[in-house]
Design a protein around this motif. Structure first.
Motif, PDB file in Angstrom:
ATOM      1  N   TYR A  18      32.353  68.549  31.479  1.00 28.25           N
ATOM      2  CA  TYR A  18      33.589  68.320  30.725  1.00 28.25           C
ATOM      3  C   TYR A  18      33.605  66.910  30.128  1.00 28.25           C
ATOM      4  N   ARG A  19      33.133  65.942  30.906  1.00 29.65           N
ATOM      5  CA  ARG A  19      33.094  64.558  30.419  1.00 29.65           C
ATOM      6  C   ARG A  19      32.172  64.449  29.209  1.00 29.65           C
ATOM      7  N   LYS A  20      31.012  65.064  29.270  1.00 32.19           N
ATOM      8  CA  LYS A  20      30.062  65.013  28.153  1.00 32.19           C
ATOM      9  C   LYS A  20      30.661  65.657  26.909  1.00 32.19           C
ATOM     10  N   GLU A  27      33.223  60.620  20.157  1.00 28.77           N
ATOM     11  CA  GLU A  27      32.213  59.972  19.306  1.00 28.77           C
ATOM     12  C   GLU A  27      32.307  60.473  17.871  1.00 28.77           C
ATOM     13  N   GLU A  28      32.404  61.773  17.714  1.00 23.61           N
ATOM     14  CA  GLU A  28      32.479  62.354  16.376  1.00 23.61           C
ATOM     15  C   GLU A  28      33.683  61.799  15.616  1.00 23.61           C
ATOM     16  N   PHE A  40      30.179  51.806  21.764  1.00 25.15           N
ATOM     17  CA  PHE A  40      29.210  51.876  22.852  1.00 25.15           C
ATOM     18  C   PHE A  40      29.949  52.008  24.167  1.00 25.15           C
ATOM     19  N   TYR A  41      29.228  52.420  25.183  1.00 27.21           N
ATOM     20  CA  TYR A  41      29.823  52.670  26.488  1.00 27.21           C
ATOM     21  C   TYR A  41      29.647  51.482  27.414  1.00 27.21           C
ATOM     22  N   ARG A  59      33.727  50.907  24.352  1.00 24.52           N
ATOM     23  CA  ARG A  59      33.842  49.621  23.661  1.00 24.52           C
ATOM     24  C   ARG A  59      33.779  49.959  22.177  1.00 24.52           C
ATOM     25  N   ILE A  60      34.829  49.606  21.453  1.00 22.01           N
ATOM     26  CA  ILE A  60      34.927  49.948  20.038  1.00 22.01           C
ATOM     27  C   ILE A  60      34.996  48.657  19.244  1.00 22.01           C
ATOM     28  N   VAL A  61      34.109  48.529  18.270  1.00 19.77           N
ATOM     29  CA  VAL A  61      34.039  47.327  17.439  1.00 19.77           C
ATOM     30  C   VAL A  61      34.677  47.626  16.089  1.00 19.77           C
ATOM     31  N   VAL A  62      35.653  46.793  15.718  1.00 14.99           N
ATOM     32  CA  VAL A  62      36.290  46.887  14.408  1.00 14.99           C
ATOM     33  C   VAL A  62      36.295  45.506  13.770  1.00 14.99           C
ATOM     34  N   ASP A  63      36.430  45.475  12.467  1.00 16.35           N
ATOM     35  CA  ASP A  63      36.529  44.212  11.743  1.00 16.35           C
ATOM     36  C   ASP A  63      37.793  43.476  12.187  1.00 16.35           C
TER      37      ASP A  63
END
Length: 87
Positions: A18-20, A27-28, A40-41, A59-63
């Protein structure tokens, strides 16, 4: 009582599947978001040491110019995928 333990154990062994599946959906979605530069995780998934009960630490990278707006929308973003335990 034993029957309940067996039922819970069977359920627990399905958690990684379920986690996957949840990871793939998240991600999509994030990779389609123009504000997202990288994803990234962290945590046990990021270090490849997850267990049955590992959570998903993203971890989400935004401007920098999009940061305040992204943070403000973070709660709604996470709740799209189900019940969130904490932020």
């Amino acid at each position: 009582m034993e029957k309940m333990k067996n039922t819970l154990a069977k359920r627990d062994f399905l958690l990684p599947r379920y986690r996957k599946s949840l990871q793939e959906v998240i991600e999509e979605h994030l990779l389609k978001d123009e504000k997202v530069l990288a994803v990234f995780y962290g945590g046990s998934i990021g270090s490849n040491s997850e267990d049955l009960f590992s959570d998903i630490d993203l971890r989400i990278v935004v401007d920098e110019k999009d940061l305040d707006e992204f943070i403000a929308a973070k709660r709604n973003l996470a709740e799209r995928y189900g019940r969130v335990l904490f932020f």
